[in-house]
Design a protein around this motif. Structure first.
Motif, PDB file in Angstrom:
ATOM      1  N   GLU A  26     -23.242 -24.960 -29.999  1.00  0.00           N
ATOM      2  CA  GLU A  26     -22.940 -24.584 -31.275  1.00  0.00           C
ATOM      3  C   GLU A  26     -24.258 -25.141 -32.093  1.00  0.00           C
ATOM      4  O   GLU A  26     -24.410 -24.550 -33.040  1.00  0.00           O
ATOM      5  CB  GLU A  26     -21.369 -24.815 -31.494  1.00  0.00           C
ATOM      6  CG  GLU A  26     -21.178 -24.873 -33.571  1.00  0.00           C
ATOM      7  CD  GLU A  26     -19.984 -25.666 -33.411  1.00  0.00           C
ATOM      8  OE1 GLU A  26     -20.007 -25.745 -34.582  1.00  0.00           O
ATOM      9  OE2 GLU A  26     -20.012 -26.027 -32.406  1.00  0.00           O
ATOM     10  N   TYR A  27     -24.328 -26.434 -31.732  1.00  0.00           N
ATOM     11  CA  TYR A  27     -25.839 -26.686 -32.727  1.00  0.00           C
ATOM     12  C   TYR A  27     -26.690 -25.252 -32.662  1.00  0.00           C
ATOM     13  O   TYR A  27     -27.774 -25.178 -33.639  1.00  0.00           O
ATOM     14  CB  TYR A  27     -26.008 -27.870 -32.093  1.00  0.00           C
ATOM     15  CG  TYR A  27     -27.409 -28.134 -32.722  1.00  0.00           C
ATOM     16  CD1 TYR A  27     -27.269 -28.639 -33.885  1.00  0.00           C
ATOM     17  CD2 TYR A  27     -28.582 -28.950 -32.214  1.00  0.00           C
ATOM     18  CE1 TYR A  27     -28.304 -29.098 -35.022  1.00  0.00           C
ATOM     19  CE2 TYR A  27     -29.961 -28.934 -32.905  1.00  0.00           C
ATOM     20  CZ  TYR A  27     -29.189 -29.104 -34.064  1.00  0.00           C
ATOM     21  OH  TYR A  27     -30.337 -29.969 -35.114  1.00  0.00           O
ATOM     22  N   LEU A  28     -27.529 -25.246 -30.845  1.00  0.00           N
ATOM     23  CA  LEU A  28     -28.277 -23.931 -30.704  1.00  0.00           C
ATOM     24  C   LEU A  28     -28.221 -22.838 -31.507  1.00  0.00           C
ATOM     25  O   LEU A  28     -29.223 -22.443 -31.668  1.00  0.00           O
ATOM     26  CB  LEU A  28     -28.608 -23.576 -29.285  1.00  0.00           C
ATOM     27  CG  LEU A  28     -29.908 -22.964 -28.918  1.00  0.00           C
ATOM     28  CD1 LEU A  28     -31.306 -23.892 -29.082  1.00  0.00           C
ATOM     29  CD2 LEU A  28     -29.437 -23.063 -27.575  1.00  0.00           C
ATOM     30  N   GLU A  29     -27.151 -22.867 -31.317  1.00  0.00           N
ATOM     31  CA  GLU A  29     -26.862 -20.832 -31.967  1.00  0.00           C
ATOM     32  C   GLU A  29     -26.474 -21.050 -33.609  1.00  0.00           C
ATOM     33  O   GLU A  29     -27.560 -20.718 -34.333  1.00  0.00           O
ATOM     34  CB  GLU A  29     -25.511 -20.455 -31.948  1.00  0.00           C
ATOM     35  CG  GLU A  29     -24.703 -19.482 -32.701  1.00  0.00           C
ATOM     36  CD  GLU A  29     -23.649 -18.696 -32.122  1.00  0.00           C
ATOM     37  OE1 GLU A  29     -23.331 -17.499 -31.815  1.00  0.00           O
ATOM     38  OE2 GLU A  29     -23.299 -19.662 -31.456  1.00  0.00           O
ATOM     39  N   ARG A  30     -26.265 -21.753 -34.284  1.00  0.00           N
ATOM     40  CA  ARG A  30     -26.169 -22.495 -35.413  1.00  0.00           C
ATOM     41  C   ARG A  30     -27.867 -22.933 -35.929  1.00  0.00           C
ATOM     42  O   ARG A  30     -28.259 -22.190 -37.216  1.00  0.00           O
ATOM     43  CB  ARG A  30     -25.363 -23.621 -36.360  1.00  0.00           C
ATOM     44  CG  ARG A  30     -25.638 -23.838 -37.658  1.00  0.00           C
ATOM     45  CD  ARG A  30     -24.316 -25.053 -38.245  1.00  0.00           C
ATOM     46  NE  ARG A  30     -25.177 -26.314 -37.418  1.00  0.00           N
ATOM     47  CZ  ARG A  30     -24.235 -26.611 -36.259  1.00  0.00           C
ATOM     48  NH1 ARG A  30     -23.252 -26.291 -35.580  1.00  0.00           N
ATOM     49  NH2 ARG A  30     -24.252 -28.280 -35.978  1.00  0.00           N
ATOM     50  N   VAL A  31     -28.651 -23.514 -35.602  1.00  0.00           N
ATOM     51  CA  VAL A  31     -30.159 -23.548 -36.270  1.00  0.00           C
ATOM     52  C   VAL A  31     -30.651 -22.197 -35.879  1.00  0.00           C
ATOM     53  O   VAL A  31     -31.776 -22.203 -36.542  1.00  0.00           O
ATOM     54  CB  VAL A  31     -31.045 -24.431 -34.518  1.00  0.00           C
ATOM     55  CG1 VAL A  31     -32.625 -24.299 -34.991  1.00  0.00           C
ATOM     56  CG2 VAL A  31     -29.925 -26.534 -35.142  1.00  0.00           C
ATOM     57  N   CYS A  32     -30.602 -21.515 -34.521  1.00  0.00           N
ATOM     58  CA  CYS A  32     -31.223 -20.221 -34.447  1.00  0.00           C
ATOM     59  C   CYS A  32     -30.479 -19.336 -36.128  1.00  0.00           C
ATOM     60  O   CYS A  32     -31.843 -18.207 -35.899  1.00  0.00           O
ATOM     61  CB  CYS A  32     -31.295 -19.863 -32.917  1.00  0.00           C
ATOM     62  SG  CYS A  32     -31.783 -20.377 -31.894  1.00  0.00           S
ATOM     63  N   ALA A  33     -29.663 -19.350 -35.817  1.00  0.00           N
ATOM     64  CA  ALA A  33     -28.712 -18.626 -36.342  1.00  0.00           C
ATOM     65  C   ALA A  33     -29.773 -18.854 -38.717  1.00  0.00           C
ATOM     66  O   ALA A  33     -29.754 -17.962 -39.188  1.00  0.00           O
ATOM     67  CB  ALA A  33     -27.822 -18.688 -37.706  1.00  0.00           C
ATOM     68  N   ARG A  34     -29.514 -20.149 -38.782  1.00  0.00           N
ATOM     69  CA  ARG A  34     -30.099 -20.709 -39.771  1.00  0.00           C
ATOM     70  C   ARG A  34     -31.615 -20.563 -40.121  1.00  0.00           C
ATOM     71  O   ARG A  34     -32.387 -20.409 -41.556  1.00  0.00           O
ATOM     72  CB  ARG A  34     -29.655 -21.819 -40.435  1.00  0.00           C
ATOM     73  CG  ARG A  34     -27.691 -21.755 -40.782  1.00  0.00           C
ATOM     74  CD  ARG A  34     -27.886 -21.680 -41.764  1.00  0.00           C
ATOM     75  NE  ARG A  34     -28.796 -21.956 -42.850  1.00  0.00           N
ATOM     76  CZ  ARG A  34     -28.254 -23.123 -44.073  1.00  0.00           C
ATOM     77  NH1 ARG A  34     -27.456 -23.367 -43.409  1.00  0.00           N
ATOM     78  NH2 ARG A  34     -30.273 -23.803 -44.450  1.00  0.00           N
ATOM     79  N   LEU A  35     -32.360 -20.475 -38.844  1.00  0.00           N
ATOM     80  CA  LEU A  35     -33.756 -20.242 -39.100  1.00  0.00           C
ATOM     81  C   LEU A  35     -34.297 -19.812 -38.458  1.00  0.00           C
ATOM     82  O   LEU A  35     -34.848 -19.546 -36.979  1.00  0.00           O
ATOM     83  CB  LEU A  35     -34.458 -21.478 -39.078  1.00  0.00           C
ATOM     84  CG  LEU A  35     -33.684 -23.120 -40.021  1.00  0.00           C
ATOM     85  CD1 LEU A  35     -32.548 -24.248 -39.866  1.00  0.00           C
ATOM     86  CD2 LEU A  35     -35.073 -24.380 -39.314  1.00  0.00           C
ATOM     87  N   PRO A  36     -34.291 -18.773 -38.507  1.00  0.00           N
ATOM     88  CA  PRO A  36     -34.808 -17.136 -37.980  1.00  0.00           C
ATOM     89  C   PRO A  36     -36.579 -17.241 -37.745  1.00  0.00           C
ATOM     90  O   PRO A  36     -36.838 -16.938 -36.447  1.00  0.00           O
ATOM     91  CB  PRO A  36     -34.774 -16.248 -38.716  1.00  0.00           C
ATOM     92  CG  PRO A  36     -34.297 -16.476 -40.049  1.00  0.00           C
ATOM     93  CD  PRO A  36     -33.459 -17.600 -40.193  1.00  0.00           C
ATOM     94  N   GLY A  37     -37.277 -17.790 -38.573  1.00  0.00           N
ATOM     95  CA  GLY A  37     -38.739 -18.365 -38.737  1.00  0.00           C
ATOM     96  C   GLY A  37     -39.141 -18.915 -37.995  1.00  0.00           C
ATOM     97  O   GLY A  37     -40.225 -19.488 -38.054  1.00  0.00           O
ATOM     98  N   LEU A  38     -37.812 -20.000 -37.403  1.00  0.00           N
ATOM     99  CA  LEU A  38     -38.419 -21.544 -36.681  1.00  0.00           C
ATOM    100  C   LEU A  38     -38.733 -20.771 -34.367  1.00  0.00           C
ATOM    101  O   LEU A  38     -37.678 -20.130 -34.237  1.00  0.00           O
ATOM    102  CB  LEU A  38     -37.296 -22.191 -37.286  1.00  0.00           C
ATOM    103  CG  LEU A  38     -37.401 -23.761 -35.276  1.00  0.00           C
ATOM    104  CD1 LEU A  38     -38.676 -24.786 -36.995  1.00  0.00           C
ATOM    105  CD2 LEU A  38     -36.059 -24.448 -35.918  1.00  0.00           C
ATOM    106  N   ALA A  39     -39.223 -21.492 -34.592  1.00  0.00           N
ATOM    107  CA  ALA A  39     -39.579 -21.762 -33.276  1.00  0.00           C
ATOM    108  C   ALA A  39     -38.724 -22.217 -32.362  1.00  0.00           C
ATOM    109  O   ALA A  39     -39.043 -23.615 -32.409  1.00  0.00           O
ATOM    110  CB  ALA A  39     -40.791 -21.176 -32.939  1.00  0.00           C
ATOM    111  N   VAL A  40     -38.094 -22.327 -31.535  1.00  0.00           N
ATOM    112  CA  VAL A  40     -36.759 -22.879 -31.070  1.00  0.00           C
ATOM    113  C   VAL A  40     -37.217 -23.153 -29.179  1.00  0.00           C
ATOM    114  O   VAL A  40     -37.217 -22.037 -28.758  1.00  0.00           O
ATOM    115  CB  VAL A  40     -35.586 -22.877 -31.449  1.00  0.00           C
ATOM    116  CG1 VAL A  40     -34.669 -23.768 -30.157  1.00  0.00           C
ATOM    117  CG2 VAL A  40     -35.417 -22.838 -32.519  1.00  0.00           C
TER     118      VAL A  40
END
Length: 283
Positions: A82-96
């Motif tokens: 859930e955390y991984l999905e939330r970070v990727c969705a909220r910060l699309p410009g961030l390399a994860v």
């Protein structure tokens, strides 16, 4: 030559070529040995490192102005996906980048589908991880907008393209990436946008006949706008055509559905069914 001295040589040789990069990286990890080696490498490259022993909010990550984040999902426990999905969705410009212990193919596939740019398995060489991070940052930079848009105040809502979010005062509307993209698109236009046009510009391809995705997302967006700014109407329906963005205070100052919104109530069952038939639409 020992592996340790070989590692040091790799870092020494690589550093001069990349020392001009001032990149910001956060790492969620609790392995002191791994963090020490990585920190030494990044110091030589001139990067800024934020070591995080546990998860932080997406807003906190935004405030750090990061280029990339490395996550050991084992640190996050049951809420890791859930955390991984939330970070990727909220910060699309961030390399994860996920860098964790041995995992199954299903886990790696799930992480990549949630939005991670890469998945690495520990133990791994710090220099290899850095190269993967740099590659992910380069991919994101190719799609970055050339100029950062300024915040826009519309009615009681502030739209922040730099944060991919909208706010009522200091409170975030907690928009998903797609909800924000629709809001931003509508707010930038002074005309009615057809459903097909909205779909093509947000989803990136032609809308299939009968697809109700735009209606579903606009309805959810309206609900969040209404909750945050109850005495204003923002998105107006043009039946059979699409939607128009025009912030207007309600005449009586009391939060209520606009005439257009009220008339769409009979279709609520139809829109809801679209979500029930395809849960992916609810994301």
């Amino acid at each position: 030559m020992s592996a340790e001295s070989s590692d040091a040589q790799v870092g020494t040789q690589a550093a001069p070529a990349r020392s001009h990069n001032r990149l910001r990286l956060a790492v969620i990890d609790r392995d002191p040995g791994f963090m020490q080696v990585l920190s030494n490498r990044l110091d030589a490259l001139g990067w800024e490192l934020r070591a995080l022993p546990s998860a932080v909010t997406a807003d906190a990550l935004v405030a750090m102005r990061l280029n990339a984040i490395v996550i050991d999902v084992s640190v996050l426990g049951p809420g890791s996906w859930e955390y991984l999905e939330r970070v990727c969705a909220r910060l699309p410009g961030l390399a994860v980048i996920v860098c964790t212990g041995p995992s199954s193919v299903a886990q790696r596939v799930r992480g990549l589908r949630l939005g991670a740019d890469a998945w690495m398995t520990k133990p791994c060489h710090a220099e290899e991880l850095i190269c993967v991070i740099e590659a992910a940052i380069r991919r994101h930079r190719r799609t970055e907008m050339p100029e950062l848009e300024q915040a826009t105040l519309v009615g009681e809502i502030t739209i922040r393209p730099d944060l991919y979010q909208a706010y009522a005062g200091e409170a975030s509307l907690e928009l998903t990436a797609r909800e924000f993209e629709i809001l931003h698109l509508l707010s930038q236009s002074d005309r009615v946008l057809r459903r097909e046009e909205i779909y093509e510009r947000v989803w990136g391809y032609a809308m299939a006949h009968g697809d109700r995705s735009v209606d579903v997302f606009v309805r959810k967006l309206r609900q969040k706008l209404r909750s945050a700014s109850p005495t204003w109407s923002y998105i107006h329906t043009h039946f059979g055509v699409g939607y128009r963005f025009a912030p207007e205070p309600d005449d009586d100052g009391v939060g209520r559905l606009s005439a257009a919104e009220a008339l769409t109530d009979p279709d609520e069952h139809e829109v809801t069914s679209a979500v029930e038939l395809d849960p992916a639409l609810a994301g």
